[in-house]
Design an enzyme around this catalytic site. Structure first.
Site, mmCIF file in Angstrom:
data_model
loop_
_atom_site.group_PDB
_atom_site.id
_atom_site.type_symbol
_atom_site.label_atom_id
_atom_site.label_comp_id
_atom_site.label_asym_id
_atom_site.label_seq_id
_atom_site.Cartn_x
_atom_site.Cartn_y
_atom_site.Cartn_z
ATOM 1 C CE LYS A 203 -3.552 2.363 2.676
ATOM 2 N NZ LYS A 203 -4.490 2.233 3.792
ATOM 3 C CE LYS A 256 -6.044 1.927 -0.431
ATOM 4 N NZ LYS A 256 -6.496 1.832 0.920
#
Ligand code: PBG
Length: 331
Positions: A203, A256
């Protein structure tokens, strides 16, 4: 016209367009397919009843009270969507994020209601503290820093409470070290060995989370998330993050955001072969919406091109605010 040598030694013009002449031909040679099975819809669950409040920077996305979240999940199911990802918006926040593991907080209550009302929809829960702390950080702040291990203890409590409510998959999105192993152990100790973990393994610290922070009321009151989320410049490090989370027991791994990290998705899928999710995040959605509203792009085509691109990069699962629209189109 460029030419090609056949095995028999003939020199022939190369006509790659032959396979693009008709819809049937294009469909026959299509390499990548999207299916509603691989689309996951995020839902923002708040307190109250009959609440359906649109997020201004995310047209078509709402803060939903539990009764409305049930309606939304049922409608999504009718569109073909089979999994939802829940985020909680509690009224009460404190400096340790204790509403993250309150059995009667929005997420836990929503899990129970959804399991009752739409039992064939998979329920995935976001595990983080930023929606639950009054300072908006993903962990506990000790001496001005986000303290790793005490934060993990809080995340474990949250994950266990989601599992106890009936979640199928818990999804830690905080990027603390060691949280996957700690969550796995705690779930197993309490009889939740069948609950899967989808870790937000890679992330990045991204500007594209902006609209989400409005939707979830989770913008940090000071500072930023650079001490735990990844530097956008790094890809080798993403592989180390994913390797570590798999070693700690993650069942699914997630990259992400999606669009600016397609290379990372591809490398993660190739290196590990694990079920890989990509999160098409709030800012990525908002950009398409804004351009479409200005008449600058064809929204439907841009949406499908984006989703197929994420899939082509190697994502098995795409988490997207467009899930219902795309599923309806895929029919
Ligand atoms: C953290 C979390 C965030 C998102 C998902 N989980 C925000 C953040 O890290 O600031 C972002 C999702 C999106 O932008 O759509 N709980």
């Amino acid at each position: 016209m460029s030419t090609t040598q056949t095995p028999a030694g003939l020199t022939l013009p190369r006509r790659l367009r032959r396979l693009r002449r008709s819809d049937a031909m294009r469909a026959m040679v299509r390499e990548t397919h999207l299916s509603p099975d691989s689309l996951m819809l995020p839902l923002f669950v708040c307190e109250g009843e009959g609440v359906r409040r649109e997020v201004s920077s995310m047209p078509g996305v709402f803060n939903l009270s539990i009764d409305e979240a049930v309606k939304e999940a049922a409608a999504a199911r009718a569109d073909g969507i089979r999994s939802v990802l829940l985020f909680g918006l509690p009224d009460d926040k404190d400096d340790v994020g204790s509403s993250a593991y309150d059995p009667n907080a929005p997420v836990q209550s929503a899990v129970r209601a959804l399991k009752r009302e739409v039992p064939d929809v998979l329920i995935v829960t976001d595990v983080c503290l930023c929606e639950y702390t009054d300072h908006g950080h993903c962990g506990l702040i000790i001496d001005g820093e986000i303290a790793n291990d005490p934060s993990v203890e809080q995340l474990v409590r949250a994950a266990v409470s989601h599992a106890a409510a009936g979640a199928d998959i818990v999804a830690p999105s905080d990027m603390m070290d060691g949280r996957v192993a700690a969550i796995r152990r705690a779930l197993d100790d309490r009889g939740h060995d069948q609950v899967a973990i989808m870790s937000y393994a890679a992330k990045y610290c991204s500007a594209f989370y902006g609209p989400f922070r409005e939707a979830a009321g989770s913008a940090p009151k000071f500072g930023d998330r650079r001490s735990h989320q990844m530097d956008p410049a790094n890809a080798h490090e993403a592989l180390r993050e994913v390797e570590q989370d798999i070693a700690e027991g993650a069942d699914l791994v997630l990259v992400k955001p999606a669009v600016a990290y397609l290379d990372v998705i591809r490398r993660v899928k190739d290196a590990f072969g694990y079920p890989t999710a990509a999160y098409h995040v709030s800012g990525e959605y908002a950009m398409l919406k804004a351009a479409a509203r200005n008449g600058w792009i064809d929204e439907t085509r841009a949406m499908m091109e984006t989703l197929i691109g994420i899939r082509r990069a190697g994502a098995d699962i795409i988490i997207t605010y467009y899930a219902r629209d795309a599923a309806r189109l895929l029919g």
